[in-house]
Design a protein around this motif. Structure first.
Motif, PDB file in Angstrom:
ATOM      1  N   ALA A 184      29.600  57.130  55.333  1.00 58.81           N
ATOM      2  CA  ALA A 184      29.613  57.406  53.892  1.00 58.81           C
ATOM      3  C   ALA A 184      30.894  58.131  53.488  1.00 58.81           C
ATOM      4  CB  ALA A 184      28.385  58.235  53.515  1.00 58.81           C
ATOM      5  N   ARG A 185      31.318  59.100  54.306  1.00 59.11           N
ATOM      6  CA  ARG A 185      32.569  59.827  53.999  1.00 59.11           C
ATOM      7  C   ARG A 185      33.768  58.890  54.052  1.00 59.11           C
ATOM      8  NH1 ARG A 185      30.302  63.823  57.439  1.00 59.11           N
ATOM      9  NH2 ARG A 185      31.638  63.076  59.118  1.00 59.11           N
ATOM     10  N   ASP A 186      33.808  58.050  55.094  1.00 57.67           N
ATOM     11  CA  ASP A 186      34.957  57.147  55.230  1.00 57.67           C
ATOM     12  C   ASP A 186      35.032  56.160  54.066  1.00 57.67           C
ATOM     13  OD1 ASP A 186      35.601  58.411  57.539  1.00 57.67           O
ATOM     14  OD2 ASP A 186      34.802  56.872  58.884  1.00 57.67           O
ATOM     15  N   LEU A 187      33.877  55.603  53.708  1.00 58.51           N
ATOM     16  CA  LEU A 187      33.868  54.648  52.601  1.00 58.51           C
ATOM     17  C   LEU A 187      34.216  55.333  51.275  1.00 58.51           C
ATOM     18  CD1 LEU A 187      30.726  52.482  53.454  1.00 58.51           C
ATOM     19  CD2 LEU A 187      33.125  51.831  53.662  1.00 58.51           C
ATOM     20  N   HIS A 188      33.696  56.549  51.104  1.00 59.94           N
ATOM     21  CA  HIS A 188      34.019  57.268  49.864  1.00 59.94           C
ATOM     22  C   HIS A 188      35.499  57.583  49.783  1.00 59.94           C
ATOM     23  CE1 HIS A 188      34.510  60.929  47.380  1.00 59.94           C
ATOM     24  NE2 HIS A 188      33.612  60.353  46.612  1.00 59.94           N
ATOM     25  N   ASP A 189      36.044  58.100  50.910  1.00 62.97           N
ATOM     26  CA  ASP A 189      37.463  58.460  50.906  1.00 62.97           C
ATOM     27  C   ASP A 189      38.355  57.237  50.779  1.00 62.97           C
ATOM     28  OD1 ASP A 189      36.630  61.038  51.200  1.00 62.97           O
ATOM     29  OD2 ASP A 189      36.958  61.119  53.367  1.00 62.97           O
ATOM     30  N   THR A 190      37.917  56.130  51.391  1.00 60.59           N
ATOM     31  CA  THR A 190      38.750  54.932  51.394  1.00 60.59           C
ATOM     32  C   THR A 190      38.621  54.150  50.084  1.00 60.59           C
ATOM     33  OG1 THR A 190      38.550  54.744  53.780  1.00 60.59           O
ATOM     34  CG2 THR A 190      39.237  52.781  52.597  1.00 60.59           C
ATOM     35  N   LEU A 191      37.395  53.762  49.769  1.00 62.56           N
ATOM     36  CA  LEU A 191      37.195  52.900  48.603  1.00 62.56           C
ATOM     37  C   LEU A 191      37.214  53.676  47.294  1.00 62.56           C
ATOM     38  CD1 LEU A 191      34.429  50.447  49.860  1.00 62.56           C
ATOM     39  CD2 LEU A 191      36.884  50.093  49.733  1.00 62.56           C
ATOM     40  N   GLY A 192      36.689  54.904  47.317  1.00 60.60           N
ATOM     41  CA  GLY A 192      36.630  55.663  46.066  1.00 60.60           C
ATOM     42  C   GLY A 192      37.996  55.877  45.455  1.00 60.60           C
ATOM     43  N   GLN A 193      38.921  56.330  46.262  1.00 59.45           N
ATOM     44  CA  GLN A 193      40.273  56.588  45.765  1.00 59.45           C
ATOM     45  C   GLN A 193      40.967  55.285  45.356  1.00 59.45           C
ATOM     46  OE1 GLN A 193      42.848  58.321  48.642  1.00 59.45           O
ATOM     47  NE2 GLN A 193      44.433  58.844  47.171  1.00 59.45           N
ATOM     48  N   LYS A 194      40.839  54.266  46.208  1.00 54.94           N
ATOM     49  CA  LYS A 194      41.534  53.014  45.936  1.00 54.94           C
ATOM     50  C   LYS A 194      40.978  52.329  44.685  1.00 54.94           C
ATOM     51  CE  LYS A 194      44.282  53.016  49.540  1.00 54.94           C
ATOM     52  NZ  LYS A 194      43.892  54.325  50.106  1.00 54.94           N
ATOM     53  N   LEU A 195      39.661  52.300  44.540  1.00 59.86           N
ATOM     54  CA  LEU A 195      39.072  51.653  43.372  1.00 59.86           C
ATOM     55  C   LEU A 195      39.399  52.409  42.080  1.00 59.86           C
ATOM     56  CD1 LEU A 195      35.564  50.625  44.792  1.00 59.86           C
ATOM     57  CD2 LEU A 195      37.541  49.162  44.361  1.00 59.86           C
ATOM     58  N   SER A 196      39.440  53.736  42.172  1.00 56.42           N
ATOM     59  CA  SER A 196      39.837  54.510  40.991  1.00 56.42           C
ATOM     60  C   SER A 196      41.274  54.181  40.597  1.00 56.42           C
ATOM     61  CB  SER A 196      39.694  56.006  41.278  1.00 56.42           C
ATOM     62  OG  SER A 196      38.354  56.346  41.563  1.00 56.42           O
ATOM     63  N   LEU A 197      42.143  54.060  41.621  1.00 55.21           N
ATOM     64  CA  LEU A 197      43.547  53.737  41.353  1.00 55.21           C
ATOM     65  C   LEU A 197      43.680  52.328  40.764  1.00 55.21           C
ATOM     66  CD1 LEU A 197      46.485  54.645  41.564  1.00 55.21           C
ATOM     67  CD2 LEU A 197      46.519  53.740  43.909  1.00 55.21           C
ATOM     68  N   ILE A 198      42.899  51.391  41.297  1.00 51.32           N
ATOM     69  CA  ILE A 198      42.932  50.019  40.771  1.00 51.32           C
ATOM     70  C   ILE A 198      42.482  49.995  39.311  1.00 51.32           C
ATOM     71  CG2 ILE A 198      41.794  47.764  40.946  1.00 51.32           C
ATOM     72  CD1 ILE A 198      41.829  48.121  43.982  1.00 51.32           C
ATOM     73  N   GLY A 199      41.427  50.763  39.003  1.00 57.25           N
ATOM     74  CA  GLY A 199      40.953  50.810  37.625  1.00 57.25           C
ATOM     75  C   GLY A 199      41.984  51.373  36.669  1.00 57.25           C
ATOM     76  N   LEU A 200      42.649  52.475  37.065  1.00 59.06           N
ATOM     77  CA  LEU A 200      43.666  53.094  36.205  1.00 59.06           C
ATOM     78  C   LEU A 200      44.848  52.155  35.985  1.00 59.06           C
ATOM     79  CD1 LEU A 200      43.628  56.743  37.619  1.00 59.06           C
ATOM     80  CD2 LEU A 200      42.715  55.965  35.418  1.00 59.06           C
ATOM     81  N   LYS A 201      45.318  51.541  37.072  1.00 59.39           N
ATOM     82  CA  LYS A 201      46.479  50.664  36.952  1.00 59.39           C
ATOM     83  C   LYS A 201      46.141  49.383  36.178  1.00 59.39           C
ATOM     84  CE  LYS A 201      49.363  52.211  40.754  1.00 59.39           C
ATOM     85  NZ  LYS A 201      50.501  52.489  39.847  1.00 59.39           N
ATOM     86  N   SER A 202      44.912  48.908  36.301  1.00 59.11           N
ATOM     87  CA  SER A 202      44.516  47.727  35.532  1.00 59.11           C
ATOM     88  C   SER A 202      44.493  48.048  34.035  1.00 59.11           C
ATOM     89  CB  SER A 202      43.132  47.250  35.987  1.00 59.11           C
ATOM     90  OG  SER A 202      43.159  46.867  37.347  1.00 59.11           O
ATOM     91  N   ASP A 203      43.962  49.219  33.677  1.00 59.61           N
ATOM     92  CA  ASP A 203      43.960  49.630  32.265  1.00 59.61           C
ATOM     93  C   ASP A 203      45.387  49.768  31.731  1.00 59.61           C
ATOM     94  OD1 ASP A 203      41.225  49.667  32.289  1.00 59.61           O
ATOM     95  OD2 ASP A 203      41.059  51.823  32.677  1.00 59.61           O
ATOM     96  N   LEU A 204      46.262  50.350  32.585  1.00 58.32           N
ATOM     97  CA  LEU A 204      47.650  50.537  32.164  1.00 58.32           C
ATOM     98  C   LEU A 204      48.349  49.190  31.989  1.00 58.32           C
ATOM     99  CD1 LEU A 204      50.014  52.415  31.555  1.00 58.32           C
ATOM    100  CD2 LEU A 204      50.481  52.513  34.029  1.00 58.32           C
ATOM    101  N   ALA A 205      48.069  48.249  32.890  1.00 60.35           N
ATOM    102  CA  ALA A 205      48.687  46.923  32.786  1.00 60.35           C
ATOM    103  C   ALA A 205      48.228  46.193  31.522  1.00 60.35           C
ATOM    104  CB  ALA A 205      48.350  46.102  34.027  1.00 60.35           C
ATOM    105  N   LEU A 206      46.956  46.354  31.167  1.00 62.39           N
ATOM    106  CA  LEU A 206      46.463  45.731  29.939  1.00 62.39           C
ATOM    107  C   LEU A 206      47.156  46.303  28.696  1.00 62.39           C
ATOM    108  CD1 LEU A 206      42.623  45.459  30.666  1.00 62.39           C
ATOM    109  CD2 LEU A 206      44.267  43.580  30.478  1.00 62.39           C
ATOM    110  N   LYS A 207      47.373  47.610  28.707  1.00 62.33           N
ATOM    111  CA  LYS A 207      48.034  48.245  27.571  1.00 62.33           C
ATOM    112  C   LYS A 207      49.502  47.831  27.450  1.00 62.33           C
ATOM    113  CE  LYS A 207      45.051  52.335  27.586  1.00 62.33           C
ATOM    114  NZ  LYS A 207      45.011  53.816  27.771  1.00 62.33           N
ATOM    115  N   LEU A 208      50.135  47.600  28.633  1.00 64.50           N
ATOM    116  CA  LEU A 208      51.557  47.254  28.630  1.00 64.50           C
ATOM    117  C   LEU A 208      51.801  45.754  28.493  1.00 64.50           C
ATOM    118  CD1 LEU A 208      52.806  49.601  31.484  1.00 64.50           C
ATOM    119  CD2 LEU A 208      53.130  49.923  29.028  1.00 64.50           C
ATOM    120  N   MET A 209      50.748  44.971  28.529  1.00 59.89           N
ATOM    121  CA  MET A 209      50.922  43.516  28.553  1.00 59.89           C
ATOM    122  C   MET A 209      51.714  43.010  27.341  1.00 59.89           C
ATOM    123  SD  MET A 209      48.009  40.588  29.004  1.00 59.89           S
ATOM    124  CE  MET A 209      47.540  41.306  30.572  1.00 59.89           C
TER     125      MET A 209
END
Length: 374
Positions: A184-209
């Motif tokens: 659970a810790r490994d998945l949280h540390d691995t996927l949690g951070q990466k998915l949050s980053l993907i979400g932020l960058k996707s929102d930013l890309a939509l705004k900059l499109m």
């Protein structure tokens, strides 16, 4: 104490109904030698002994000692009145099932002392029944000495084995719980951070499109790279969950040494038959640490890994032709030898270090089961 039927069978190997048949034997002594009054007394004593013999297996605490004391008294009466000494033999199974050590010793000493006294008394007064069967009486006395101790020790061993099994089950549950928490810790540390980053960058890309398409493209490329990194890390976690195998670890070691321009020589079977997955995993971790030390500190040109299977253990030797540990200033601090020893001690393995022209580590891993002789 345990259920009387199961306990009788467990401690003596005889069905309780067979024991009931054995209680018929004293009636032979009563009807052969006694008057009507003595016969009535004898029948009453036998029935009382039978009832107390059952009660001693279904009661607990101080009542066990009361029923045991009553049986000892009945055994004395039967020997004195009818020359029947064999109730003392049945009492050995009762005494051997006493859980308390003090209670067992007390009843054992009392019963043995009284048995010796009443047999001596019967011999002194020349009881014809006892004299006629003296060899069997002596055998009975020997069994009175040995059987309670044997039964007590066997019951104690079974109790300890049961406690050990319960402890192993608890340890197994704790290991599973710890493994779940680690995953659970490994998945949280691995996927949690990466998915949050993907979400932020996707929102930013939509705004900059519409405003800055070039920058939007850069953000989407970073999203793609982040997703790939997350997938790679998840695969690594899954690989660690499967556990390392020796053949896979040797392949990784070969790649590492090739990069360091160190020749690798492997001798022996890479698929040991008698190692558990946990022991094989520990071996792979130790090999990884040992080869890392060779690459970092040894200045060697050749590394040899020798695998020697034995009937009780697997011996793996990691040897190099480098400068040796005595000339490696930083080797003792960062070599990880202490960690390797701790891992091996956990599975009852060992680690030995020897020096010659280079350095040799001898890793001993116990087998799960002995190898069959060829």
């Amino acid at each position: 104490m345990l259920n009387w039927r199961s306990n009788l069978y467990k401690t003596t190997g005889l069905n309780p109904f067979i024991w009931a048949i054995l209680f018929i034997l004293p009636f032979y002594y009563i009807f052969r030698t006694s008057t009507r009054a003595h016969t009535a007394v004898g029948i009453g004593l036998i029935l009382l002994f039978f009832i107390s013999y059952v009660l001693v297996f279904i009661t607990k605490g101080w009542k066990v000692y009361i029923w045991s004391g009553l049986q000892i008294a009945i055994s004395i009466a039967m020997t004195v009145l009818f020359g029947f000494v064999y109730f003392s033999l049945l009492l050995t199974f009762v005494i051997g099932n006493i859980v308390s050590k003090k209670g067992f010793i007390t009843l054992y000493v009392i019963h043995l002392t009284i048995t010796i006294i009443i047999i001596d008394y019967a011999i002194i007064i020349k009881n014809p029944v006892v004299i006629s069967q003296l060899p069997f009486v002596m055998i009975c006395l020997i069994m009175v000495i040995l059987l309670p101790i044997s039964n007590y020790n066997r019951n104690k061993n079974e109790q300890l084995q049961g406690q050990l099994n319960d402890a192993n089950k608890r340890i197994s549950e704790l290991v599973k719980l710890e493994e779940r928490q680690r995953i659970a810790r490994d998945l949280h540390d691995t996927l949690g951070q990466k998915l949050s980053l993907i979400g932020l960058k996707s929102d930013l890309a939509l705004k900059l499109m519409n405003k800055d398409s070039a920058q939007s493209m850069v953000e989407m490329k970073e999203v793609r790279q982040t997703a790939r990194n997350a997938l790679k890390e998840v695969r690594q976690i899954v690989t660690q969950m499967r556990g390392a195998r020796l053949t896979e670890e040797i392949a990784r070691i070969q790649q590492m040494l090739r990069t360091a321009r160190i020749e690798l020589i492997v001798e022996g079977d890479l698929e040991p038959k008698c190692l558990s997955l946990m022991n094989e995993n520990v071996l792979c971790m130790c090999l990884k640490e040992a080869v890392t030390n060779v690459v970092k500190h040894s200045e060697a040109s050749v590394c040899t890994i020798t695998i020697k299977p034995d009937r009780l253990a697997l011996v793996v030797i990691v040897e190099d032709n480098g400068i040796g540990m005595s000339q490696q200033a930083t080797y003792s601090n960062g070599s990880g030898l202490i960690g390797m020893k701790e891992r091996l001690e956990f599975i009852n393995g060992s680690l030995e270090l020897s020096e010659g022209p280079g350095t040799a580590l001898v890793i001993t891993i116990p087998n799960t089961q002995p190898r069959e002789k060829a």
